[in-house]
Enzyme design. Sequence first.
Site, PDB file in Angstrom:
ATOM      1  N   ARG A   5      25.561 -12.645 -17.003  1.00 42.36           N
ATOM      2  CA  ARG A   5      26.549 -13.458 -17.705  1.00 42.36           C
ATOM      3  C   ARG A   5      27.895 -13.435 -17.007  1.00 42.36           C
ATOM      4  O   ARG A   5      28.827 -14.084 -17.489  1.00 42.36           O
ATOM      5  CB  ARG A   5      26.725 -12.944 -19.134  1.00 42.36           C
ATOM      6  CG  ARG A   5      25.804 -13.613 -20.159  1.00 42.36           C
ATOM      7  CD  ARG A   5      26.013 -12.901 -21.468  1.00 42.36           C
ATOM      8  NE  ARG A   5      25.788 -13.721 -22.630  1.00 42.36           N
ATOM      9  CZ  ARG A   5      24.656 -13.746 -23.336  1.00 42.36           C
ATOM     10  NH1 ARG A   5      23.628 -13.040 -22.945  1.00 42.36           N
ATOM     11  NH2 ARG A   5      24.565 -14.485 -24.416  1.00 42.36           N
ATOM     12  N   ARG A  60      19.971 -21.600 -36.674  1.00 45.70           N
ATOM     13  CA  ARG A  60      19.320 -20.309 -36.419  1.00 45.70           C
ATOM     14  C   ARG A  60      19.906 -19.241 -37.334  1.00 45.70           C
ATOM     15  O   ARG A  60      19.184 -18.399 -37.866  1.00 45.70           O
ATOM     16  CB  ARG A  60      19.492 -19.920 -34.944  1.00 45.70           C
ATOM     17  CG  ARG A  60      18.780 -18.639 -34.576  1.00 45.70           C
ATOM     18  CD  ARG A  60      18.790 -18.382 -33.080  1.00 45.70           C
ATOM     19  NE  ARG A  60      20.141 -18.206 -32.566  1.00 45.70           N
ATOM     20  CZ  ARG A  60      20.455 -18.134 -31.268  1.00 45.70           C
ATOM     21  NH1 ARG A  60      19.507 -18.247 -30.362  1.00 45.70           N
ATOM     22  NH2 ARG A  60      21.701 -17.973 -30.886  1.00 45.70           N
ATOM     23  N   ARG A  68      31.904 -17.167 -28.774  1.00 49.50           N
ATOM     24  CA  ARG A  68      30.847 -17.025 -27.754  1.00 49.50           C
ATOM     25  C   ARG A  68      30.883 -18.196 -26.775  1.00 49.50           C
ATOM     26  O   ARG A  68      30.658 -18.029 -25.583  1.00 49.50           O
ATOM     27  CB  ARG A  68      29.476 -16.929 -28.433  1.00 49.50           C
ATOM     28  CG  ARG A  68      29.278 -15.583 -29.125  1.00 49.50           C
ATOM     29  CD  ARG A  68      28.225 -15.644 -30.207  1.00 49.50           C
ATOM     30  NE  ARG A  68      26.891 -15.861 -29.709  1.00 49.50           N
ATOM     31  CZ  ARG A  68      25.895 -16.370 -30.450  1.00 49.50           C
ATOM     32  NH1 ARG A  68      26.103 -16.725 -31.705  1.00 49.50           N
ATOM     33  NH2 ARG A  68      24.713 -16.509 -29.933  1.00 49.50           N
ATOM     34  N   ARG A  75      20.859 -14.032 -38.261  1.00 47.50           N
ATOM     35  CA  ARG A  75      21.490 -13.376 -37.109  1.00 47.50           C
ATOM     36  C   ARG A  75      23.016 -13.364 -37.285  1.00 47.50           C
ATOM     37  O   ARG A  75      23.634 -14.412 -37.480  1.00 47.50           O
ATOM     38  CB  ARG A  75      21.072 -14.121 -35.831  1.00 47.50           C
ATOM     39  CG  ARG A  75      21.445 -13.378 -34.594  1.00 47.50           C
ATOM     40  CD  ARG A  75      20.851 -14.025 -33.361  1.00 47.50           C
ATOM     41  NE  ARG A  75      21.830 -14.019 -32.306  1.00 47.50           N
ATOM     42  CZ  ARG A  75      21.591 -14.326 -31.051  1.00 47.50           C
ATOM     43  NH1 ARG A  75      20.371 -14.679 -30.681  1.00 47.50           N
ATOM     44  NH2 ARG A  75      22.540 -14.302 -30.149  1.00 47.50           N
ATOM     45  N   LYS A  84      17.191 -20.590 -24.491  1.00 46.10           N
ATOM     46  CA  LYS A  84      16.649 -19.623 -23.529  1.00 46.10           C
ATOM     47  C   LYS A  84      15.482 -18.837 -24.139  1.00 46.10           C
ATOM     48  O   LYS A  84      14.458 -18.659 -23.503  1.00 46.10           O
ATOM     49  CB  LYS A  84      17.745 -18.640 -23.066  1.00 46.10           C
ATOM     50  CG  LYS A  84      18.905 -19.322 -22.360  1.00 46.10           C
ATOM     51  CD  LYS A  84      19.884 -18.324 -21.743  1.00 46.10           C
ATOM     52  CE  LYS A  84      20.663 -17.482 -22.727  1.00 46.10           C
ATOM     53  NZ  LYS A  84      21.628 -18.247 -23.552  1.00 46.10           N
TER      54      LYS A  84
HETATM   55  P1  AMP Z   1      22.094 -13.401 -26.612  1.00 47.55           P
HETATM   56  O1  AMP Z   1      20.982 -12.960 -27.505  1.00 47.55           O
HETATM   57  O2  AMP Z   1      21.672 -13.489 -25.166  1.00 47.55           O
HETATM   58  O3  AMP Z   1      22.784 -14.654 -27.090  1.00 47.55           O
HETATM   59  O4  AMP Z   1      23.192 -12.225 -26.654  1.00 47.55           O
HETATM   60  C1  AMP Z   1      23.850 -11.876 -27.863  1.00 47.55           C
HETATM   61  C2  AMP Z   1      25.101 -11.056 -27.540  1.00 47.55           C
HETATM   62  O5  AMP Z   1      24.726  -9.846 -26.855  1.00 47.55           O
HETATM   63  C3  AMP Z   1      26.114 -11.736 -26.626  1.00 47.55           C
HETATM   64  O6  AMP Z   1      26.999 -12.598 -27.336  1.00 47.55           O
HETATM   65  C4  AMP Z   1      26.836 -10.528 -26.030  1.00 47.55           C
HETATM   66  O7  AMP Z   1      27.761  -9.963 -26.950  1.00 47.55           O
HETATM   67  C5  AMP Z   1      25.701  -9.527 -25.852  1.00 47.55           C
HETATM   68  N1  AMP Z   1      25.066  -9.660 -24.524  1.00 47.55           N
HETATM   69  C6  AMP Z   1      23.795 -10.072 -24.270  1.00 47.55           C
HETATM   70  N2  AMP Z   1      23.554 -10.090 -22.954  1.00 47.55           N
HETATM   71  C7  AMP Z   1      24.704  -9.686 -22.354  1.00 47.55           C
HETATM   72  C8  AMP Z   1      25.110  -9.540 -20.988  1.00 47.55           C
HETATM   73  N3  AMP Z   1      24.273  -9.834 -19.967  1.00 47.55           N
HETATM   74  N4  AMP Z   1      26.369  -9.103 -20.751  1.00 47.55           N
HETATM   75  C9  AMP Z   1      27.227  -8.810 -21.759  1.00 47.55           C
HETATM   76  N5  AMP Z   1      26.921  -8.958 -23.056  1.00 47.55           N
HETATM   77  C10 AMP Z   1      25.675  -9.393 -23.363  1.00 47.55           C
END
Ligand code: AMP
Length: 191
Positions: A90, A129, A146, A135, A14
């Site tokens: 999400r 990554r 996740r 990260r 993404k």
């Molecule tokens: P990402 O960078 O999109 O993979 O997000 C990393 C982490 O941030 C996720 O595993 C969640 O813990 C949190 N997170 C990001 N976006 C959301 C969302 N829309 N709703 C809930 N948690 C989120």
Amino acid sequence: MLNLVLFGAPGSGKGTQSAKLIDKYGLHHISTGEVLRDHMSRETELGKIARTYIENGQLIPDDLMISILDDVLEQEAKGKKGVIFDGFPRTIPQAEALKELLQKRGTDLHAVVGLEVPEDELVERMLNRGKETGRADDNIDTIRKRLDVYHNQTSPLRDYYSGTGKYLPVNGSGNVEDIFTEISKGIESLG
Ligand code: AMP
């Protein structure tokens, strides 16, 4: 305006594809994961709360996440050609909230681009990554959590958006440029 959701499992590309879409279509990028990581690195109150969820591979509760997105839209989206939502929604309640947040700003969601990638490739990409960027949630235990959360809470959105006719499935496996070409064709077919 052109408002898009870039949808897919963690590790589906993404972020990579968003960067290319911003360049090509001049859209504004909102990554909820990046918003939260920024709070974590600045050690704000919100960052401290977010860390407890993120490091356990869990989602931030819907009410909190929705109010964060509302604030970000207020600060960043005005006067923009459109927004790419990366990592939001999400959950189904988040999808319903997004619809309302856009409607109250006189706009709508135009398409949901779904990056579809086999699970073993997702794991491999996230492990790489993690090595490259450090990260914290890209380690094998958190990756597994996740992916479970994705299957249980997020993947139902595929049917939710398919039912609205807005879902554009894209094969997210393989070459970054080929994937981007397929996404661009999908967007241009929206007319
Ligand atoms: P990402 O960078 O999109 O993979 O997000 C990393 C982490 O941030 C996720 O595993 C969640 O813990 C949190 N997170 C990001 N976006 C959301 C969302 N829309 N709703 C809930 N948690 C989120």
